[in-house]
Write an enzyme that holds these catalytic residues in place. Structure first.
Site: not given
Ligand code: G3H
Ligand code: ZN
Length: 290
Positions: A48, A80-81, A102, A138, A188, A217-218, A240
């Site tokens: 990121s 990323d982002h 993003d 996004e 998160g 956001g897994g 993450n």
């Molecule tokens: O871009 C990073 C992810 O979307 C991480 O999301 O921290 O919920 O796994 P997370």
């Molecule tokens: Zn993300």
């Protein structure tokens, strides 16, 4: 070696998803790569804007390239982002394989304008340098922080989820390669439990747009929700927070267990191993492996 675009297509055809894991340091990269290599799966490493500033933009590119070339291994680097055209451009110029613009905080039309500019720049450089840089954007709000959260971030709700109609319009207007929708996912891990994902929304957005979808956001989502969403059109899953938590918990324990130790390569392997364990389990799930 196949391109990232080809690996995404392959994952899609197999009903699997490529794991995307963020790093802030070399140790997490080692843990992630150990897990991927053990399972012989392609992998995407994410930096990121904040992570990139800490690791170093050119350093990040060199790290991934070193592994890819030494082992002839499909490991790719994603910006990323990134929150502006300027920072996306810097990542593309430095050699990233993919970028995520993003700007969801802007209006839909402003988001489209910035995203389109990024996609056009990526096409231009891909053509000029014989690369295939992928652009992702996004749509819909899913929060911003990869950390453990006391409660669901403000603004994340059914009302801010991506609609198939908006997604179709957005993809047509911007020419992006990948779309990151809001389908119940949140950045998160919420202490009381993350919300459920909506596979039927994934299906509708995929049908409307026809391009691969990315689940951000897994961390903290349920296994069965991942499986259902991958089946309906998610081709990449971002993790993450789970990595950050595993790394930090293991490091805290390692330092507490060895209070006299001052050699990083002696107290850090526990953190590398903890990341490896998390990533291996996630990769198995995303790739239907036992
Ligand atoms: O871009 C990073 C992810 O979307 C991480 O999301 O921290 O919920 O796994 P997370
Ligand atoms: Zn993300």
């Amino acid at each position: 070696m196949k391109t990232l675009r080809e690996y995404i297509k392959e994952a899609d055809e197999k009903g699997a998803a490529i794991g995307h894991f963020n790093i802030s340091n070399l140790e997490a990269l080692h843990g992630i790569y150990n897990a991927a290599k053990k399972l012989n799966l392609p992998i995407i490493i994410g930096l990121s804007e904040g992570e990139e500033a800490f690791v170093g933009r050119e350093e990040g590119v060199a790290l991934i390239r070193a592994i890819r070339e030494r082992d002839n291994y499909p490991i790719f680097l994603n910006a990323d982002h990134h929150y502006s055209f300027e920072s996306v451009k810097l990542a593309i110029d430095a050699g990233f394989d993919a970028v995520v613009i993003d700007v969801v905080k802007l209006s839909l039309e402003e988001n489209i304008a910035v995203t389109k500019k990024c996609a056009e720049y990526a096409r231009k450089i891909s053509k000029k340098e014989n690369r295939d840089i992928l652009v992702e954007a996004e749509l819909g709000f899913i929060g911003t922080s990869s950390k453990v959260l006391d409660k669901l971030p403000e603004g994340v709700s059914e009302a801010t989820m991506t609609t198939p109609e908006n997604a179709k319009y957005f993809v047509e207007q911007t020419g992006i390669d990948l779309l990151a929708p809001s389908i119940g996912n949140v950045h998160g891990m919420v202490k009381s439990g993350n919300p459920r994902l909506h596979p039927e929304r994934v299906k509708a957005i995929r049908e409307a747009t026809g391009i691969p979808l990315v689940l951000h956001g897994g961390s903290g989502s349920m296994n069965e929700d991942f499986v259902a969403c991958i089946k309906e059109g998610i081709d990449i899953v971002h993790i993450n927070t789970e990595i950050r938590v595993a790394f930090t918990d293991a490091l805290r324990k390692s330092l507490a267990d060895n209070p006299e130790e001052t050699t990083p390569y002696k107290y850090l392997p526990a953190a590398v191993a903890a990341v490896e364990t998390v990533v291996e389990a996630r990769l198995k799930l995303f790739n239907n492996l036992k």
